[in-house]
Design a protein around this motif. Structure first.
Motif, PDB file in Angstrom:
ATOM      1  N   ARG A  22       0.942  -1.226   0.113  1.00 60.09           N
ATOM      2  CA  ARG A  22       0.164   0.143  -0.008  1.00 60.09           C
ATOM      3  C   ARG A  22       0.790   1.296   0.011  1.00 60.09           C
ATOM      4  N   HIS A  23       2.072   1.208  -0.353  1.00 59.71           N
ATOM      5  CA  HIS A  23       2.914   2.051  -0.336  1.00 59.71           C
ATOM      6  C   HIS A  23       2.317   3.685  -1.344  1.00 59.71           C
ATOM      7  N   PRO A  24       2.197   4.776  -0.726  1.00 59.70           N
ATOM      8  CA  PRO A  24       1.508   5.707  -1.415  1.00 59.70           C
ATOM      9  C   PRO A  24       2.173   6.414  -2.496  1.00 59.70           C
ATOM     10  N   ARG A  25       3.555   6.210  -2.637  1.00 62.09           N
ATOM     11  CA  ARG A  25       4.374   6.727  -3.681  1.00 62.09           C
ATOM     12  C   ARG A  25       4.976   5.877  -4.910  1.00 62.09           C
ATOM     13  N   LEU A  26       4.332   4.729  -4.646  1.00 64.99           N
ATOM     14  CA  LEU A  26       5.000   3.635  -5.588  1.00 64.99           C
ATOM     15  C   LEU A  26       3.588   3.259  -6.670  1.00 64.99           C
ATOM     16  N   SER A  27       3.888   3.087  -7.778  1.00 62.92           N
ATOM     17  CA  SER A  27       2.717   2.811  -8.910  1.00 62.92           C
ATOM     18  C   SER A  27       2.482   1.508  -8.755  1.00 62.92           C
ATOM     19  N   GLY A  59       8.529  -0.238 -21.824  1.00 61.63           N
ATOM     20  CA  GLY A  59       9.883   0.240 -21.564  1.00 61.63           C
ATOM     21  C   GLY A  59       9.613   1.467 -20.636  1.00 61.63           C
ATOM     22  N   CYS A  60       8.640   2.415 -20.994  1.00 60.45           N
ATOM     23  CA  CYS A  60       8.505   3.734 -20.251  1.00 60.45           C
ATOM     24  C   CYS A  60       7.895   3.290 -18.822  1.00 60.45           C
ATOM     25  N   ALA A  61       7.123   2.390 -18.657  1.00 64.92           N
ATOM     26  CA  ALA A  61       6.720   1.999 -17.368  1.00 64.92           C
ATOM     27  C   ALA A  61       7.656   1.551 -16.457  1.00 64.92           C
ATOM     28  N   PHE A  62       8.569   0.702 -17.313  1.00 64.05           N
ATOM     29  CA  PHE A  62       9.591   0.125 -16.584  1.00 64.05           C
ATOM     30  C   PHE A  62      10.348   1.225 -15.836  1.00 64.05           C
ATOM     31  N   THR A  63      10.813   2.176 -16.717  1.00 65.01           N
ATOM     32  CA  THR A  63      11.716   3.146 -16.547  1.00 65.01           C
ATOM     33  C   THR A  63      11.293   4.241 -15.325  1.00 65.01           C
ATOM     34  N   ARG A  64      10.089   4.382 -15.357  1.00 67.47           N
ATOM     35  CA  ARG A  64       9.252   5.221 -14.212  1.00 67.47           C
ATOM     36  C   ARG A  64       9.169   4.312 -13.154  1.00 67.47           C
ATOM     37  N   ALA A  65       8.850   3.099 -13.120  1.00 61.03           N
ATOM     38  CA  ALA A  65       8.763   2.120 -11.873  1.00 61.03           C
ATOM     39  C   ALA A  65      10.017   2.087 -11.290  1.00 61.03           C
ATOM     40  N   ARG A  67      12.867   4.043 -11.328  1.00 68.43           N
ATOM     41  CA  ARG A  67      13.149   5.247 -10.645  1.00 68.43           C
ATOM     42  C   ARG A  67      12.342   5.829  -9.410  1.00 68.43           C
ATOM     43  N   GLN A  68      11.289   5.164  -9.465  1.00 68.03           N
ATOM     44  CA  GLN A  68      10.206   5.251  -8.092  1.00 68.03           C
ATOM     45  C   GLN A  68      11.190   4.540  -6.979  1.00 68.03           C
ATOM     46  N   LEU A  69      11.477   3.157  -7.472  1.00 63.90           N
ATOM     47  CA  LEU A  69      12.147   2.030  -6.375  1.00 63.90           C
ATOM     48  C   LEU A  69      13.286   2.693  -5.925  1.00 63.90           C
ATOM     49  N   LYS A  70      14.196   3.400  -6.801  1.00 60.58           N
ATOM     50  CA  LYS A  70      15.516   3.621  -6.314  1.00 60.58           C
ATOM     51  C   LYS A  70      15.200   5.042  -5.560  1.00 60.58           C
ATOM     52  N   ALA A  71      14.248   5.857  -5.765  1.00 60.83           N
ATOM     53  CA  ALA A  71      14.211   7.045  -4.900  1.00 60.83           C
ATOM     54  C   ALA A  71      13.523   6.650  -3.475  1.00 60.83           C
ATOM     55  N   GLU A  72      12.613   5.411  -3.515  1.00 59.90           N
ATOM     56  CA  GLU A  72      12.275   5.330  -1.951  1.00 59.90           C
ATOM     57  C   GLU A  72      13.100   4.378  -1.292  1.00 59.90           C
ATOM     58  N   PRO A  97      13.088  -0.352   3.021  1.00 61.15           N
ATOM     59  CA  PRO A  97      14.002   0.728   2.461  1.00 61.15           C
ATOM     60  C   PRO A  97      15.326   0.666   2.951  1.00 61.15           C
ATOM     61  N   LEU A  98      16.451   0.912   2.189  1.00 63.66           N
ATOM     62  CA  LEU A  98      17.848   1.081   2.572  1.00 63.66           C
ATOM     63  C   LEU A  98      18.379   2.415   2.212  1.00 63.66           C
ATOM     64  N   ASN A  99      19.460   2.956   3.022  1.00 62.08           N
ATOM     65  CA  ASN A  99      20.052   3.974   2.596  1.00 62.08           C
ATOM     66  C   ASN A  99      21.354   3.624   1.931  1.00 62.08           C
ATOM     67  N   GLU A 100      22.012   4.703   1.410  1.00 61.68           N
ATOM     68  CA  GLU A 100      23.207   4.300   0.754  1.00 61.68           C
ATOM     69  C   GLU A 100      24.340   3.503   1.399  1.00 61.68           C
ATOM     70  N   ALA A 101      24.350   3.938   2.741  1.00 59.04           N
ATOM     71  CA  ALA A 101      25.463   3.060   3.456  1.00 59.04           C
ATOM     72  C   ALA A 101      25.097   1.633   3.859  1.00 59.04           C
ATOM     73  N   GLU A 102      24.087   1.468   4.054  1.00 62.53           N
ATOM     74  CA  GLU A 102      23.456   0.289   4.212  1.00 62.53           C
ATOM     75  C   GLU A 102      23.394  -0.872   3.020  1.00 62.53           C
TER      76      GLU A 102
END
Length: 335
Positions: A22-27, A59-65, A67-72, A97-102
């Motif tokens: 139910r993530h609000p920012r993931l399509s 292709g476009c939907a994969f790029t958008r998805a 980008r959202q997963l990397k942002a979260e 979700p993990l940060n860059e160090a983890e």
């Protein structure tokens, strides 16, 4: 009102958090891509692009998805150089979700060799069957020649043919008498049309020379103006270089057309040897039909026929008639 019916699967299932589904920012494509990757068996090395193809994500939907997963923080990537100097991309997919160090700590535990797919790794070379055979050519020469054989001997120079110098074709110089009239005529060119209003002053001498050639050939100033006006664009196209357009129009000097004789006056006497009333120019080349008509019929024959087309088509009108001398003002002309 909605009812839900849920049966827990006994096998082949993966547990996901409600926060992930139910993530609000993931399509929906991002959630489907992430859950598909997390449901793969342990040790699977399927990239995200291949998962998107299997999940029917474009292709476009994969790029958008992605980008959202990397942002979260659910997807992390890094590039490194593996064995043999080949660069590979490592992808880390996490259920939380993990940060860059983890993400860097987890990726540091994975060896670079594991990132190389076994399908892409080069296979060992298999030697060819049989014994090596000698060269198919005759081999190398037995001795080394002393002379230089890498270049062919230079060809003797071809004898130069004596060519006669071509005479330069210079434009005919107009007489001095026509230059004064041409200069006055060229000064009126900017007033012929608004398109010729901005003629450069530096081109006045050249346009005067070109106009003088037209006057020397026998063209009247009115013919020169008419020729220029006919050469202007009539579809509204702007003229950006009026001087160049005039140079193009006046460069070729056509021959002066032969004067047409004036039509004879109606009351002028007929030429010598012609008696009777004089025919008008409109009746030149006509002939009177010999068929039966109420009044004389004049037509223009194609060959030597004596009947008009109407009498030729209707045999009943081919009977010769008796009539008085025709009067030209009562004749009917069939062209």
């Amino acid at each position: 009102m909605i009812y839900r019916h849920h049966i827990a699967p006994p096998r082949a299932f993966t547990q996901f958090s409600h926060d992930l589904i139910r993530h609000p920012r993931l399509s929906s494509d991002a959630v489907r891509l992430l859950t598909w990757q997390l449901s793969l068996p342990e040790g699977a090395r399927e990239p995200l692009s291949r998962t998107a193809e299997r999940a029917n994500i474009g292709g476009c939907a994969f790029t958008r998805a992605k980008r959202q997963l990397k942002a979260e923080g659910f997807v992390h990537e890094r590039r490194l150089q593996g064995p043999g100097g080949r660069w590979v991309t490592q992808q880390l997919v996490s259920s939380v979700p993990l940060n860059e160090a983890e993400a860097a700590k987890i990726l540091a535990r994975m060896p670079a060799a594991a990132a190389v797919s076994p399908q892409l790794a080069p296979s060992p070379r298999i030697p060819a069957v049989g014994e090596p055979t000698p060269l198919l050519s005759d081999g190398y020469p037995n001795r080394t020649p002393g002379e230089n054989t890498s270049h062919q001997p230079p060809k003797p120079p071809a004898p130069e043919l004596e060519r006669e110098p071509k005479a330069k074709r210079e434009p005919a110089t107009p007489p001095l008498a026509a230059l004064g009239e041409a200069q006055a005529l060229a000064a009126t060119f900017p007033h012929l049309s608004p398109d010729l209003r901005h003629i450069p002053r530096a081109m006045q001498a050249e346009l005067t020379h070109l106009t003088a050639r037209w006057l020397a050939a026998g063209h009247a100033p009115t013919a020169v103006r008419t020729h220029i006006l006919r050469g202007l664009p009539d579809d509204g196209t702007p003229v950006h270089r009026p001087g160049g357009l005039l140079r193009h129009l006046l460069r070729e000097v056509p021959a002066v057309p032969a004067p047409t004789p004036p039509p004879p006056a109606p009351d002028a006497p007929p030429p010598a040897g012609i008696t009777g009333p004089r025919l008008s120019p409109r009746l030149t080349g006509t002939r009177e039909c010999e068929g039966h008509h109420v009044q004389p019929m004049v037509f223009r024959p194609l060959n030597d026929e004596t009947l008009c087309p109407r009498c030729t088509a209707d045999p009943g009108m081919q009977t010769p008639r008796e009539s008085c001398p025709p009067t030209l003002r009562q004749r009917t002309v069939i062209a």
